[in-house]
Enzyme design. Structure first.
Site, PDB file in Angstrom:
ATOM      1  N   CYS A   1     143.597  69.977 110.314  1.00  0.00           N
ATOM      2  CA  CYS A   1     145.003  69.757 110.572  1.00  0.00           C
ATOM      3  C   CYS A   1     145.317  68.292 110.774  1.00  0.00           C
ATOM      4  O   CYS A   1     144.430  67.454 110.896  1.00  0.00           O
ATOM      5  CB  CYS A   1     145.423  70.501 111.839  1.00  0.00           C
TER       6      CYS A   1
ATOM      7  N   ASN B   1     143.386  69.719 116.326  1.00  0.00           N
ATOM      8  CA  ASN B   1     142.703  69.536 115.044  1.00  0.00           C
ATOM      9  C   ASN B   1     141.201  69.647 115.292  1.00  0.00           C
ATOM     10  O   ASN B   1     140.657  68.870 116.074  1.00  0.00           O
ATOM     11  CB  ASN B   1     143.072  68.164 114.456  1.00  0.00           C
ATOM     12  N   GLY B   2     140.584  70.626 114.640  1.00  0.00           N
ATOM     13  CA  GLY B   2     139.148  70.787 114.825  1.00  0.00           C
ATOM     14  C   GLY B   2     138.757  72.242 114.946  1.00  0.00           C
ATOM     15  O   GLY B   2     139.581  73.130 114.782  1.00  0.00           O
TER      16      GLY B   2
ATOM     17  N   GLY C   1     147.411  69.155 106.031  1.00  0.00           N
ATOM     18  CA  GLY C   1     147.752  70.546 106.300  1.00  0.00           C
ATOM     19  C   GLY C   1     149.078  70.917 105.675  1.00  0.00           C
ATOM     20  O   GLY C   1     150.087  70.298 105.994  1.00  0.00           O
TER      21      GLY C   1
ATOM     22  N   TYR D   1     136.804  62.602 101.141  1.00  0.00           N
ATOM     23  CA  TYR D   1     137.846  63.400 100.519  1.00  0.00           C
ATOM     24  C   TYR D   1     139.154  63.499 101.294  1.00  0.00           C
ATOM     25  O   TYR D   1     140.224  63.405 100.729  1.00  0.00           O
ATOM     26  CB  TYR D   1     137.307  64.812 100.299  1.00  0.00           C
TER      27      TYR D   1
END
Lengths: 462, 462, 462, 462
Positions: A5, A106-107, A31, A248
């Protein structure tokens, strides 16, 4: 269950919700499934969140109704095909004994299931299925009295990846897990502290980058004052920043983990050219993530760079698949070759990674059908052999072609004339760091945190 | 009133609607405002159309309900800020004496108002405000008996740009105006004739490009037979293909007017490097249209190419503007510089054209703020001085900066260190053609068709 | 906070969801704000719920997706003007340690706030603001092991009105509070047990009425077996069925508390004619609730009955109010007099109750303006003086005109020639019962359960 | 093709759109499929229209955007099962040579197809399939110069039923066909002329009824002046007001054709009691249209009136039908008996008409199942034997049970103990008129206008 995210937060700014909207806009690449903003005026927390891209979730009216000086926002990544519940859309906002609280995460936690089971035993009712809700319940259930103590109590139980923004009516707190898996940057806009997953969010709003939130750090802002704390009990955690962010995920114009993504990504290409040179006429990228390493490869090797594959930028998530009996559209929905550039040429094509190999094979075929004489595939990262449990959406081990095949076998499978991967050593060197800085588990299986068996099994079932 | 669009048609294929969907998908860059597909099973015409991108207008259910073997489709371009009527969404489908008829139109007629007035005098009732509806009424009102005669009767009255697909229960007709302003390509898929504005639509569905529909040609398919006719009364029309399609509009992986857009566009960059060389450290494009000419400039000049400006591909049409009191977000919503590439450098930045100059100024400033020592702007087309009446959405003469300012003045206005435009001669040469082939009216004011005073005045009011 | 609703449940029927849909349809008059159905196939509970009437919340597709053999449903009443949260829409469905659970609740708890505060102290997180969620948390938090024990544990803590349907993956449970405030009927359809707030739901689906769920009874069905239990700790609770259900709320074709609503309501009218006779030419009802008592009044008095006020049945909740400067539309949106029936007549007009008196005044004026010589208002219930805390949506004491004015004063206020209310004794006698059966608190202030001060204060603030 | 509708218009009032909204609200019973309002401010006509009830089609914002002093509105009736096109929603608004024009039409033309064919031959393009569009095209195509001349030219070609409101930027015109099939009333509100299908619309807005627009009259208002014209060429048309409006369609609180609907409808019941007396215990209506004649029957016969069948007022158009294998819900979705009123009784049940007989049979059965000893059906109109071509939605002749069966046979079919219809003579007498006033074609086949064979055939196919 994958929680890849983008998050953004701002403290003490009259346009808090709007800047958060902009921040999420800049972080949209992290996201695309859902977006949400929670805001507080010091008395109560209001929020809006929904499935969709930031610009479709919010309109002027909605945004204007979110009045307040402190805000946090969240973009959520879509794991392929998951039909998801609205209860998983973040920020999570709850009312409890001490008032309201909002959280953007996030994670991916590795002990989420274990913690959840214990909480349910004690009578907690969960709305959704995200790891993030566990954090909320831990805070609410803590026996400690003050909020910071409750928070620390909760954090001391978490294992895995979390870059976290927490907001109460009065406080904004930015947290990065002790390993520092995911990025979290701190900036400043006209005196207002701001936080974002990547610095590209700061650029858009005109904020200045100050520093990263440190692994294991808790930055708490209240009454205009900023204080820094350490998450207890994890002093010895090894720094394990996700190197795949460079490969990426992050935007090339961002700075994360203290480095320019563009420069690192180009260095991957240069290093790749040195490790796997080839006699060729043209270097072409698989857009978009292959573009920057291709420039590096081209400059290092002297082989001209061309945009031999054109990407359709209007590809939507709801593309209607052709019926069985029609010929396969394949990657052509996204990519179309420029035959004039490829006809009769020896082509180097550069991608960031190979997962199952099927897409790479289609790309090699497509280039060959466009007239290329030779097709040499170069990958700007090492072979991906191990699943990620810290937030990157990789399939299980048995679906990762590099986990079960040698490089030669992969080369044959994708029907390339040659195939070269960047080495782990080369990658770390290009990233300008040392083994001490990065998590390379997806390449070498060295997980910095023990992965419970249940999590491994769970991942397989999904 | 601008009718800049993408069109697609297919004859005698069991998946006619689905292939049309794919064709529109590939042509999405030619029109994002609305999309529509009409299909016939030989008995009746059914259709679906709405505002939005192709992938949001159609879902599986909608597409499956469009059964038939012949289909045409249309993507419509959005003129900035126009709040438009659903009655302008194409294909237009009408019932009249001879049955049903559907029509998809790309282009702009210059005598539409005149024709419309005459039709209204005779009792015709118009639904919308598009030029295209005039064509329909002319066919319906024609005194001729057979459809082809009626069609020819109608076409003989039209002046201006029209690439046209017309469908009845039994026929598919592809038409290109006598001047050939807009592209229209013919291909073949498993024996089915297909038509599209650009060849990228053929690539996606796996069709083979056969040839262009010729300026002034009417290709009629019926009972499996294809026949070619000429539009009467315009034998002397000068071929006037829109060279701006190469500069900006068409996709680089397409072939139009018989040439590869990528190659022509890169040749523009090479020629530009020869006409306006500069001593510099890096060439960067304004993405996306500046990328290919930048590669040409870089290769010709030897100055390295970098992606110094990163484009946010998630920019939506509904972006919420900041309030007055906030600082200007400007072009940063779309573009963000990579400072590491620009700091202390002499930068050549390449764009396809300059309209009002305001965006260029913002870009020059952005590059300079990112640390560039010098900023040299190069434009891969000549100065745009005249409005287009054939379908390109240009503002009126007084708003075109090149119409009222010299190149030096523009250079000062955009705050660049130097500014160079491609010459008309250079452009035509790079396009591999002669003055006989192209319309260059937007650069030199030589309109191939007389523009009525009312049209000029009307354009000013809009 | 008012929870006036209709509930329906069915056990072991292949069309469980569809019959629940029908049941809610028949119970629509008990709640128009939202509707929902939860269904289980023995393994998991699925549900759909939303704001709106039953027929707009559900369509064929939605309904067909709710597969299973056991279902419960809920219609929710809208308290005037409340902008409500989706988290308050029922059935409530939660996942917890023992699995899933759904619950549909009609009634109002008087100790909900107190219980909620305690639960929050212990770390429970509430989603919405309904009383019903308290019940769920009590069950989840109970230290007992088996579900029935947990349920009984929870019920023993509740004070106030609750007719309740609870569903787990395997069980359906129907519960009526120890006082029996709200109705809950048990029936049978082709061998399947069914439950509904009123028998009109049974009539629609062709089910047979068996008996009422008794006050304080817990009917549990599992493995095809039905067992009856008593809620502990409230053995001495006085039966207190809401007599206002007969006056206004229930449908006339229903049977509740063992009696025909039509017959009771007509008996109210007959008794009213005896208690407050008047020399008049015509009896007219305020439709719809005044129709049946008017028939009773007419038959008892011999004065002819006419529909002197015609109701517009298309009145929607979203009627747009006229602007300030326009003349008042008042009750005319709902009611229109038939002047031919009223001109020169002495009119008896019958309504079920008077709340603030403003509507009654408008009605009296409307009848007089239509030409009536005399207007005699008769009310088929006693003066409403006390607020209801058990589920009927009454305003606070100071807004109830009968609480602060004598009958004579009210008569003058509403500008009637005479005014007569049914007596409490007359009402109970007409309802065929004794003081032991009914709650008459809204008329006499004798609340069967102590009302905490906080609840009284809270009601005032709303 | 059936055009049974409600129309409303107002001239020179600052709240024109809002009053039209109210007028449509009051006329909602005349059409529930769609609603629309067109308004002019003297310069241009604006409008909003959509499928749905008035209160769902319009919200405050929409209504406020319709600024102007003259407005017309239209409610459209839904013919059962027709999946209709948005192009049939009225008012029809067109732009043509003389400017804009809006039109709202109630009624059905018998020569619409013939006129349409001729117009299409001449090149007119129709959007929808309504009769009303023919009128518009005739006006637009007329060779006359001034608007009134064009209008008269068009009207002189129409055969059949039309109550019409036409609006231009400057004019409001109210028209009733020469036979006067459909009602159209004229009123006055604070000096503003108003027009409505029924007077109940005047009552709601507080307007005064002035007179009916006469059969064959054209009332034109312009520049504040009202003028009356006669439609040429139909001087000898026989007055043919639809008596079925009294039987079923109009609201009982309305006055149409100069008489109170309630009084006429009750007189039908009284006359029915005289023509078909029966020894019985209770008179019950099939609600709602049977209520008023039941009161007449009860008062004339002395048999007590009760609401033996309760109607569910929440029945929506989107009711989901039960699956094949479930038992038939039948009329129970709409009606539920009160068994206590019917058990052991001899019941007279009164309905307004019998179409196919299937519903009547279900009702008789339902009453008998509720315990009635005898069921006597009485119908407040004569046997319906002929289809209506002037706007009432009747099925074709072969589907009308009275067209193919004797009264005795119908009685047996519906399983009643006796059946009695009102006689035509009795009906006309009760309506207080003579044979000269009314169209009774649906009862006796005497169509006042010749019905073309094509129309008869077309009706059969639908």
């Amino acid at each position: 269950m994958k929680e890849y995210c983008g998050i953004f937060g701002i403290y003490n700014n009259p346009n808090a919700a709007y800047y958060t909207y902009l921040g999420l806009y800049a972080l949209q690449h992290r996201g695309q499934e859902s977006a949400g903003i929670a805001v507080t005026d010091g008395n109560r927390i209001d929020y809006h969140r929904d499935f969709g891209l930031v610009f479709s979730v919010f309109n002027s009216e909605r945004l204007n109704s979110l009045t307040g000086h402190v805000a946090i926002g969240h973009n959520r990544y879509s794991t392929s095909g998951a039909s998801d519940s609205p209860d998983n859309v973040q920020p999570i906002v709850v009312s409890y004994k001490l008032g309201q609280m909002a959280i953007a995460h996030n994670g991916n936690l590795v002990n989420a299931w274990e913690l959840r089971e214990k909480l349910e035993d004690e009578g907690s009712i969960f709305r959704g299925t995200t790891d993030s809700e566990v954090i909320v319940h831990l805070i609410v259930k803590s026996k400690k009295r003050r909020f910071l103590e409750r928070l620390m109590d909760a954090l001391s139980k978490l294992k895995g990846a979390y870059s976290l923004l927490v907001m109460t009516n009065k406080k904004l707190i930015a947290i990065r897990d002790p390993w520092g898996f995911r990025p979290l940057c701190m900036g400043e806009l006209d005196g207002s502290p701001v936080f974002a997953s990547e610095t590209c969010a700061f650029d858009l709003i005109g904020a200045k980058y100050i520093r990263d939130v440190e692994p294991g750090e808790v930055v708490l802002i209240e009454n205009g004052e900023m204080k820094s704390y350490r998450i207890p009990a994890f002093e010895s955690a090894k720094r394990s920043q996700c190197i795949f962010e460079f490969v990426y995920f992050a935007r090339p114009d961002s700075k994360i983990f203290g480095r320019s993504v563009y420069e690192v990504r180009k260095a991957f290409g240069r290093k790749l050219a040195k490790e796997h040179p080839v006699d060729a006429d043209v270097v072409i990228p698989v857009p978009d993530s292959g573009v920057v390493p291709s420039l590096g490869y081209s400059q290092e090797s002297g082989i001209p760079f061309e945009l031999g594959l054109i990407r359709n930028h209007y590809v939507g998530r709801t593309f209607i698949k052709p019926q069985q009996k029609m010929r396969d559209i394949g990657v052509k929905v996204k990519l179309n070759p420029v035959p004039e550039l490829l006809k009769g040429k020896r082509v180097v094509v550069i991608d960031d990674s190979i997962v199952r190999g099927t897409t790479s094979r289609k790309i090699v075929r497509m280039i060959r059908e466009a007239g290329a004489k030779e097709v040499h595939m170069r990958i700007s990262s090492p072979p991906t052999k191990w699943p990620c449990y810290f937030g990157i959406d990789t399939p299980t081990k048995d679906q990762l072609i590099a986990s079960t095949h040698s490089v030669d076998e992969i080369c044959r499978y994708i029907e390339a004339d040659s195939l070269g991967y960047l080495s782990i050593e080369g990658m770390i060197e290009a990233a300008g760091g040392s083994w001490e800085d990065y998590c390379t588990a997806c390449f070498d299986g060295n997980y910095p945190v023990d992965i419970p068996e249940t999590v491994v099994r769970q991942a397989k079932k999904e």
